[in-house]
Write an enzyme that holds these catalytic residues in place. Structure first.
Site, PDB file in Angstrom:
ATOM      1  N   ASP A 294       0.714  -1.302   0.069  1.00 40.17           N
ATOM      2  CA  ASP A 294       0.003   0.084   0.110  1.00 40.17           C
ATOM      3  C   ASP A 294       0.693   1.416  -0.114  1.00 40.17           C
ATOM      4  O   ASP A 294       0.454   2.075  -0.573  1.00 40.17           O
ATOM      5  CB  ASP A 294      -0.974  -0.073   1.298  1.00 40.17           C
ATOM      6  CG  ASP A 294      -0.443  -0.253   2.520  1.00 40.17           C
ATOM      7  OD1 ASP A 294       0.840  -0.564   2.545  1.00 40.17           O
ATOM      8  OD2 ASP A 294      -0.794   0.070   3.722  1.00 40.17           O
TER       9      ASP A 294
ATOM     10  N   ASP B 187       7.417   3.922   2.476  1.00 37.03           N
ATOM     11  CA  ASP B 187       7.677   4.929   3.665  1.00 37.03           C
ATOM     12  C   ASP B 187       9.179   4.991   3.730  1.00 37.03           C
ATOM     13  O   ASP B 187       9.975   5.325   2.743  1.00 37.03           O
ATOM     14  CB  ASP B 187       7.115   4.373   4.708  1.00 37.03           C
ATOM     15  CG  ASP B 187       6.903   5.489   5.798  1.00 37.03           C
ATOM     16  OD1 ASP B 187       7.542   6.709   5.636  1.00 37.03           O
ATOM     17  OD2 ASP B 187       6.442   5.493   6.929  1.00 37.03           O
TER      18      ASP B 187
ATOM     19  N   LYS C 279       6.094   7.810  -0.009  1.00 31.90           N
ATOM     20  CA  LYS C 279       6.193   9.374   0.808  1.00 31.90           C
ATOM     21  C   LYS C 279       7.955   9.327   0.753  1.00 31.90           C
ATOM     22  O   LYS C 279       8.616   8.890   1.311  1.00 31.90           O
ATOM     23  CB  LYS C 279       6.227   8.955   2.260  1.00 31.90           C
ATOM     24  CG  LYS C 279       4.866   9.117   2.634  1.00 31.90           C
ATOM     25  CD  LYS C 279       4.750   9.143   4.178  1.00 31.90           C
ATOM     26  CE  LYS C 279       3.242   9.077   4.828  1.00 31.90           C
ATOM     27  NZ  LYS C 279       3.321   8.968   6.099  1.00 31.90           N
TER      28      LYS C 279
HETATM   29  C1  PRP Z   1       3.002  -0.438   6.317  1.00 35.36           C
HETATM   30  C2  PRP Z   1       3.026  -0.659   5.032  1.00 35.36           C
HETATM   31  C3  PRP Z   1       4.343  -1.157   4.569  1.00 35.36           C
HETATM   32  C4  PRP Z   1       5.230  -0.546   5.199  1.00 35.36           C
HETATM   33  C5  PRP Z   1       6.026   0.382   4.714  1.00 35.36           C
HETATM   34  O1  PRP Z   1       2.895  -1.777   7.020  1.00 35.36           O
HETATM   35  O2  PRP Z   1       2.008  -1.529   4.700  1.00 35.36           O
HETATM   36  O3  PRP Z   1       4.220  -2.527   4.535  1.00 35.36           O
HETATM   37  O4  PRP Z   1       4.545  -0.153   6.382  1.00 35.36           O
HETATM   38  O5  PRP Z   1       6.835   0.977   5.525  1.00 35.36           O
HETATM   39  P1  PRP Z   1       8.440   1.130   5.278  1.00 35.36           P
HETATM   40  O6  PRP Z   1       8.617   1.480   3.840  1.00 35.36           O
HETATM   41  O7  PRP Z   1       9.061   2.118   6.400  1.00 35.36           O
HETATM   42  O8  PRP Z   1       8.933  -0.275   5.678  1.00 35.36           O
HETATM   43  P2  PRP Z   1       2.575  -2.093   8.422  1.00 35.36           P
HETATM   44  O9  PRP Z   1       3.863  -2.591   9.214  1.00 35.36           O
HETATM   45  O10 PRP Z   1       2.140  -0.782   9.053  1.00 35.36           O
HETATM   46  O11 PRP Z   1       1.745  -3.326   8.696  1.00 35.36           O
HETATM   47  P3  PRP Z   1       0.086  -3.302   7.842  1.00 35.36           P
HETATM   48  O12 PRP Z   1       0.424  -3.531   6.238  1.00 35.36           O
HETATM   49  O13 PRP Z   1      -0.523  -4.396   8.503  1.00 35.36           O
HETATM   50  O14 PRP Z   1      -0.429  -2.114   8.061  1.00 35.36           O
END
Ligand code: PRP
Length: 190
Positions: free
Chosen positions: A111, A114, A142
């Site tokens: 999704d 980051d 982002k």
């Molecule tokens: C979120 C998102 C990505 C990750 C991105 O997952 O779905 O997988 O963080 O962050 P990064 O680029 O800093 O690694 P999250 O750990 O919040 O779990 P979720 O998908 O279950 O919401």
């Protein structure tokens, strides 16, 4: 009863809508067109990163018109839900015998991009398993938050560094079901 429009869902919790349902539809069609073109006549495994991928991936694969197989990986970071963990803190759970797909092109779908730590970790993980044709696709990006130099071939939309929810993205497991992406009001997470 609240109306099913952009003001009905948790309206007092968010500041503004960042990606509307109409814009999402356009993004999905654009990325699916690219995938249909790029993977024509290739064996394609689409691998979603749970949980956040589930709505974006569902919409995307329904616009893919070439043969495709799907699987999921759960990438869990340890620690607070609002702070990205370093790559060394990521635990992986797989939902298929990935060894059976070594001759496939793998497209990892998430999704949001980051820091990039999750995808960086997964790129190494999949390479170590023997996959040599790996690409990434994220609905949101982002760029300000990046800590890695991960290359993501398909990006839906770049956004500012705001706390966003909806369309699969959560805060404390809420808001994933909103059909659009909104910036969460600071009062909710402060
Ligand atoms: C979120 C998102 C990505 C990750 C991105 O997952 O779905 O997988 O963080 O962050 P990064 O680029 O800093 O690694 P999250 O750990 O919040 O779990 P979720 O998908 O279950 O919401």
């Amino acid at each position: 009863m609240e109306s099913n429009n952009n003001s009905g869902y948790f309206a007092s919790d968010f500041k503004k809508i960042l990606v509307s349902e109409d814009e999402i539809e356009g993004i999905i069609c654009r990325i699916a067109d690219e995938i249909n073109r790029d993977y024509k006549d290739k064996k394609l495994l689409v691998c979603g990163i749970l949980k956040g991928c589930f709505i974006f991936m569902s919409d995307l694969i329904r616009k893919i018109e070439i043969p495709v197989e799907i699987t999921f990986i759960k990438a869990s970071s340890y620690g607070s839900s609002s702070v990205s963990a370093g790559a060394e803190n990521i635990k992986v759970t797989v939902f298929s015998e990935l060894e059976n797909y070594k001759n496939y092109n793998i497209l990892v779908v998430d999704d949001i991009l980051d820091t990039g730590n999750t995808l960086c970790f997964l790129e190494k993980y999949l390479k170590d398993m023997g996959f040599d044709n790996i690409n990434f696709c994220t609905f949101l990006d982002k760029p300000e938050r990046r800590e890695t130099d991960i290359y993501v071939k398909y990006i839906g939309k770049q956004i500012e560094n705001e706390f966003v929810v909806g369309y699969g993205l959560d805060f404390n497991e809420k808001y994933r079901n909103m059909p659009f992406v909104a910036a969460l009001d600071e009062k909710v997470y402060d």
